[in-house]
Design an enzyme around this catalytic site. Structure first.
Site, PDB file in Angstrom:
ATOM      1  N   ASN A 177       0.970  -1.412   0.097  1.00  0.00           N
ATOM      2  CA  ASN A 177       0.052   0.002   0.193  1.00  0.00           C
ATOM      3  C   ASN A 177       0.836   1.247  -0.145  1.00  0.00           C
ATOM      4  OD1 ASN A 177      -1.991   2.180   0.506  1.00  0.00           O
ATOM      5  ND2 ASN A 177      -2.226   1.587   2.765  1.00  0.00           N
ATOM      6  N   TRP A 178       0.844   1.888  -1.271  1.00  0.00           N
ATOM      7  CA  TRP A 178       1.724   3.012  -1.388  1.00  0.00           C
ATOM      8  C   TRP A 178       1.202   4.288  -0.755  1.00  0.00           C
ATOM      9  CZ3 TRP A 178       4.564   2.876  -6.892  1.00  0.00           C
ATOM     10  CH2 TRP A 178       5.084   1.803  -6.894  1.00  0.00           C
ATOM     11  N   LYS A 179      -0.057   4.298  -0.401  1.00  0.00           N
ATOM     12  CA  LYS A 179      -0.600   5.561   0.300  1.00  0.00           C
ATOM     13  C   LYS A 179      -0.360   6.669  -0.730  1.00  0.00           C
ATOM     14  CE  LYS A 179       0.324   3.440   4.693  1.00  0.00           C
ATOM     15  NZ  LYS A 179       0.113   3.600   6.076  1.00  0.00           N
TER      16      LYS A 179
ATOM     17  N   HIS B  48      -9.471   0.720   4.399  1.00  0.00           N
ATOM     18  CA  HIS B  48      -8.011   0.907   5.270  1.00  0.00           C
ATOM     19  C   HIS B  48      -8.561   2.212   6.535  1.00  0.00           C
ATOM     20  CE1 HIS B  48      -4.076   2.351   6.185  1.00  0.00           C
ATOM     21  NE2 HIS B  48      -3.726   1.207   5.880  1.00  0.00           N
TER      22      HIS B  48
ATOM     23  N   GLU C 178      -6.823   4.404   7.727  1.00  0.00           N
ATOM     24  CA  GLU C 178      -6.725   5.930   7.387  1.00  0.00           C
ATOM     25  C   GLU C 178      -7.796   6.350   6.664  1.00  0.00           C
ATOM     26  OE1 GLU C 178      -3.071   5.599   5.371  1.00  0.00           O
ATOM     27  OE2 GLU C 178      -1.967   4.909   7.266  1.00  0.00           O
TER      28      GLU C 178
ATOM     29  N   GLU D 169      -5.368  -5.339  10.217  1.00  0.00           N
ATOM     30  CA  GLU D 169      -4.260  -4.283  10.452  1.00  0.00           C
ATOM     31  C   GLU D 169      -4.667  -3.731  11.843  1.00  0.00           C
ATOM     32  OE1 GLU D 169      -2.388  -3.102   6.683  1.00  0.00           O
ATOM     33  OE2 GLU D 169      -4.091  -1.835   6.967  1.00  0.00           O
TER      34      GLU D 169
ATOM     35  N   GLY E 119       2.165   2.266  10.498  1.00  0.00           N
ATOM     36  CA  GLY E 119       3.266   3.412  10.604  1.00  0.00           C
ATOM     37  C   GLY E 119       3.811   3.788  11.660  1.00  0.00           C
TER      38      GLY E 119
ATOM     39  N   SER F 249       3.460  -2.199  10.220  1.00  0.00           N
ATOM     40  CA  SER F 249       4.959  -2.106  10.363  1.00  0.00           C
ATOM     41  C   SER F 249       5.545  -3.634   9.938  1.00  0.00           C
ATOM     42  CB  SER F 249       5.155  -1.826  11.684  1.00  0.00           C
ATOM     43  OG  SER F 249       4.715  -0.502  12.073  1.00  0.00           O
TER      44      SER F 249
ATOM     45  N   GLY G 158       2.610  -1.204   4.418  1.00  0.00           N
ATOM     46  CA  GLY G 158       2.809   0.244   3.727  1.00  0.00           C
ATOM     47  C   GLY G 158       4.410   0.658   3.783  1.00  0.00           C
ATOM     48  N   GLY G 159       4.715   1.343   4.576  1.00  0.00           N
ATOM     49  CA  GLY G 159       6.075   2.089   4.585  1.00  0.00           C
ATOM     50  C   GLY G 159       7.233   0.991   3.882  1.00  0.00           C
TER      51      GLY G 159
HETATM   52  C1  PEP Z   1      -0.737   0.059   5.752  1.00  0.00           C
HETATM   53  O1  PEP Z   1      -0.745   1.268   5.647  1.00  0.00           O
HETATM   54  O2  PEP Z   1      -1.571  -0.648   5.527  1.00  0.00           O
HETATM   55  C2  PEP Z   1       0.205  -0.293   6.615  1.00  0.00           C
HETATM   56  C3  PEP Z   1       0.285  -1.574   7.125  1.00  0.00           C
HETATM   57  O3  PEP Z   1       1.415   0.732   6.884  1.00  0.00           O
HETATM   58  P1  PEP Z   1       3.016   0.213   7.545  1.00  0.00           P
HETATM   59  O4  PEP Z   1       3.433  -1.049   6.925  1.00  0.00           O
HETATM   60  O5  PEP Z   1       3.314   1.496   7.396  1.00  0.00           O
HETATM   61  O6  PEP Z   1       2.418   0.204   9.043  1.00  0.00           O
END
Ligand code: PEP
Length: 244
Positions: free
Chosen positions: A4-6, A90, A92, A162, A168, A208, A229-230
């Protein structure tokens, strides 16, 4: 194994990333790999990944096919752009854009009807976990977002667990915590859709995930993949996670 590149990476940066990433995962077998860039970068991602096994997904959609909904994009539009996947609900989106379980269900239906595979996100906040409400939150989100689907549609769903407190933040759920939550979700699937549907349901862990913790998470029986994500923004890190 989904990234997930956001709100990161222009079309140009997407091309640069894929020039590095695609050769790193070329020989990977037995894994479905998906990247979810922001809308303007989707055409570059679709074009670059076309000769590969890497799929492309959106990060959100609107459940109506077309209409006067300024700023929105429909499932049909994502499919026409070459997406095969889409992230729905998600945290967010829930936190900053008022996404509700009812919206999640409508978006999930719309995605399936357009031929996309929805990755439906569920997860508790830190306050909810500390108050012992994790199971209740997961049940509520499952009931609101997925329970109303017909069995054929449910068979097309991928779920992502999640925990909001792990997204994050650098804090990962332990493999045991994640496994426990995944079991709760699979039990719900069994209760509503039967044993075969529950066994076939793919449940991803997100929060994470890094190259260092991915192998222990992936070793758990009920963790079928990860939503990253990150760490998915770095081609080498994501390739390493994909191979975990
Ligand atoms: C996400 O945004 O779906 C996520 C899991 O982010 P991160 O890996 O950065 O915690």
């Amino acid at each position: 194994m989904a990234g997930n590149w956001k709100m990161f990476k222009t079309a140009q940066q997407t091309r640069e990333y894929l020039r590095e990433f695609l050769p790193l995962v070329e020989t990977v077998e037995g894994r479905e790999i998906v990247i979810c860039p922001p809308y303007p970068s989707l055409p570059a991602a679709v074009e670059m990944t076309a000769p590969s096994k890497v799929g492309v997904g959106g990060q959100n959609l609107h459940w109506v096919a077309e209409g006067a909904y300024t700023g929105e994009v429909s499932a049909q539009m994502l499919a026409a752009a070459g997406c095969r996947w889409v992230i729905i609900g998600h945290s967010e989106r829930r936190q900053y854009f008022g996404e509700t379980d009812e919206n999640v269900r409508k978006k999930t239906e719309a995605a399936i009807e357009a031929g996309l595979t929805p990755i439906v996100c569920v997860g508790e906040t830190l306050d909810q976990r500390e108050a012992g409400l994790t199971e209740e939150v997961l049940l509520t989100q499952f009931a609101g977002g997925m329970k109303g689907l017909n069995p054929d549609h449910f068979a097309r769903v991928t779920v992502a667990y999640e925990p909001v407190w792990a997204i994050g933040t650098g804090k990962t759920a332990t493999p045991e915590m994640a496994e426990e939550a995944h079991r709760i979700i699979r039990r719900q699937a069994e209760l509503h859709y039967g044993g075969a549907a529950a066994a076939g349901l793919r449940i991803l862990y997100g929060g994470s995930v890094k190259p260092g913790n991915a192998p222990a998470l992936m070793a758990k029986a009920d963790i079928d993949g990860v939503l990253v994500g990150g760490a998915s923004l770095d081609a080498k890190d994501f390739a390493q996670i994909v191979k975990a």
